[in-house]
Design an enzyme around this catalytic site. Sequence first.
Site, PDB file in Angstrom:
ATOM      1  N   GLU B  32     -51.704  92.221  -8.837  1.00  0.00           N
ATOM      2  CA  GLU B  32     -52.877  92.777  -8.995  1.00  0.00           C
ATOM      3  C   GLU B  32     -54.393  92.251  -8.132  1.00  0.00           C
ATOM      4  O   GLU B  32     -55.242  92.611  -7.726  1.00  0.00           O
ATOM      5  CB  GLU B  32     -53.426  93.101  -9.835  1.00  0.00           C
ATOM      6  CG  GLU B  32     -52.059  94.354 -10.280  1.00  0.00           C
ATOM      7  CD  GLU B  32     -52.506  95.132 -11.721  1.00  0.00           C
ATOM      8  OE1 GLU B  32     -51.644  95.779 -12.560  1.00  0.00           O
ATOM      9  OE2 GLU B  32     -53.098  93.967 -12.421  1.00  0.00           O
ATOM     10  N   THR B 110     -52.076  98.625 -11.857  1.00  0.00           N
ATOM     11  CA  THR B 110     -51.143  99.973 -11.295  1.00  0.00           C
ATOM     12  C   THR B 110     -51.316 100.335 -12.866  1.00  0.00           C
ATOM     13  O   THR B 110     -52.036 100.352 -13.948  1.00  0.00           O
ATOM     14  CB  THR B 110     -50.034  98.667 -11.321  1.00  0.00           C
ATOM     15  OG1 THR B 110     -50.000  97.905 -12.300  1.00  0.00           O
ATOM     16  CG2 THR B 110     -50.462  98.500  -9.982  1.00  0.00           C
ATOM     17  N   MET B 195     -52.153  99.504 -19.531  1.00  0.00           N
ATOM     18  CA  MET B 195     -51.663  99.492 -20.737  1.00  0.00           C
ATOM     19  C   MET B 195     -53.630  98.515 -21.156  1.00  0.00           C
ATOM     20  O   MET B 195     -53.621  97.809 -22.061  1.00  0.00           O
ATOM     21  CB  MET B 195     -50.975  98.213 -20.664  1.00  0.00           C
ATOM     22  CG  MET B 195     -49.944  99.317 -20.721  1.00  0.00           C
ATOM     23  SD  MET B 195     -47.921  97.189 -20.795  1.00  0.00           S
ATOM     24  CE  MET B 195     -48.239  95.757 -21.914  1.00  0.00           C
ATOM     25  N   ASP B 219     -45.471 103.768 -10.674  1.00  0.00           N
ATOM     26  CA  ASP B 219     -44.147 104.158 -10.302  1.00  0.00           C
ATOM     27  C   ASP B 219     -44.364 105.703 -11.453  1.00  0.00           C
ATOM     28  O   ASP B 219     -45.601 105.847 -12.324  1.00  0.00           O
ATOM     29  CB  ASP B 219     -42.975 103.101 -11.873  1.00  0.00           C
ATOM     30  CG  ASP B 219     -44.308 103.050 -13.450  1.00  0.00           C
ATOM     31  OD1 ASP B 219     -45.478 102.127 -13.173  1.00  0.00           O
ATOM     32  OD2 ASP B 219     -44.147 103.640 -14.333  1.00  0.00           O
TER      33      ASP B 219
END
Lengths: 261, 261
Positions: B32, B110, B195, B219
């Site tokens: 990322e 993400t 997270m 996702d």
Amino acid sequence: MAAVQQSDAPLASTTDEKPISNIVIVIAMQTEAQPVVNKFELIEDPNSPFPEGVPWVRYHGKFKGLNLNLIWPGKDPSSGVDSVGTISSALVTYAAIQSFKPDLIINAGTAGGFKARGASVGDIFIASDCAFHDRRIPIPVFDLYGVGSRKAFETPNLVKELNLKVAKLSTGDSLDMTPQDESSITANDATVKDMEGAAVAYVADLLKVPAIFVKAVTDIIDGDKPTAEEFLQNLAAVTSALDLAVEQVINFIDGKCISEL
Amino acid sequence: MAAVQQSDAPLASTTDEKPISNIVIVIAMQTEAQPVVNKFELIEDPNSPFPEGVPWVRYHGKFKGLNLNLIWPGKDPSSGVDSVGTISSALVTYAAIQSFKPDLIINAGTAGGFKARGASVGDIFIASDCAFHDRRIPIPVFDLYGVGSRKAFETPNLVKELNLKVAKLSTGDSLDMTPQDESSITANDATVKDMEGAAVAYVADLLKVPAIFVKAVTDIIDGDKPTAEEFLQNLAAVTSALDLAVEQVINFIDGKCISEL
């Protein structure tokens, strides 16, 4: 392998052979910390080295040949309760290592215990290993990082002299336990469960400071009583046992080198 | 209440009226971070201010009127994978604030998204709120501390100008989702799940630095595909979208005051 041994060697040769001088004690809850503060007559530092805004409290004092720094993460500014859990304990461990360059970290606190693995309320455990049970990352190698299993600093003489139980500790940010947590705790082979240990171990390991874990059992996880109720019921009484254990541990450490623990 | 307003006032008067100068960007994964490093031609600092032993990497550079510091928590020394999750991101946010005194923190990365709440793969979200979904402490007030819900810094002009979606973010240390996580995410009213976000928000809030959260959906959590598989499949492509969004956000910020975002 050789590289690992090489990088460990300087720590052993420079630190291990002189008596331990500076200790940082990380305790998450005020109820757990206050008896230790009182027993060692530690004084709150009004000008702690921590930045403005953080609630972290430093208590300090001398005990025989030791400089003691007890760090309590303090009351959460938003909610007013003790700043328990992995994030706060990781942050204070990091900041305390930067400020006080301890020879040894002691993380002391209450824990849940599994009676099926021999734990009873009031038992004091020294952790042999710490791992997380609520960081599931099902991608190869990331899974191992998530579990983050690491050995605590070994203290064979201390546990023998003080006749303490030794077991594996599993850490997570919840007081309760889901079926997934339970599976992970079983996989971690843990007898005691807390909310800080593995986070303190992680930071201590990064910064190469030996860390030991003194955990007093407040509640039996595989027993009949709801965890939160049993925890609150036993907190004060078990805190006395914890306080006594911390006193004995500190007394044992005084005058010894790291390699003699 | 009056006290809260008073303590907020100095921040508004001293910081809000001059153009933003120092930005810290926290990105958990190398995949990322690298496109952002390349785009802004950031340079890795071989003498970063972080202590020996930590794997944290500082990339820095100037972009128009901005000093950019991109902090990637680096590869875990034990396992070799990216140091994802709340503890690492809290630690680097803390250390970066101490070292670089940023006017603004951007946590980019993400995330998983819920299609039932309007998320699609590749979507970019700005978080309005951050909270944890895996810190269950069923004791009054401790429960609220565990959830740790807090507002992100509001950027009405930025989201309007760049036409970005705004939604609530829920953070936990696992890539998967248990039924208990799902209940907590629902209670958090979240559309995206990551997270790191709530951990960055926690530290930024303690140290009174405005923080914004740019999250790209890799996702669909309530879809047919297993999360880990879909995450890995889409990571590279979605990272381009993230990288473009971060570029647009930084371009928008340049020359503006905090109060103009």
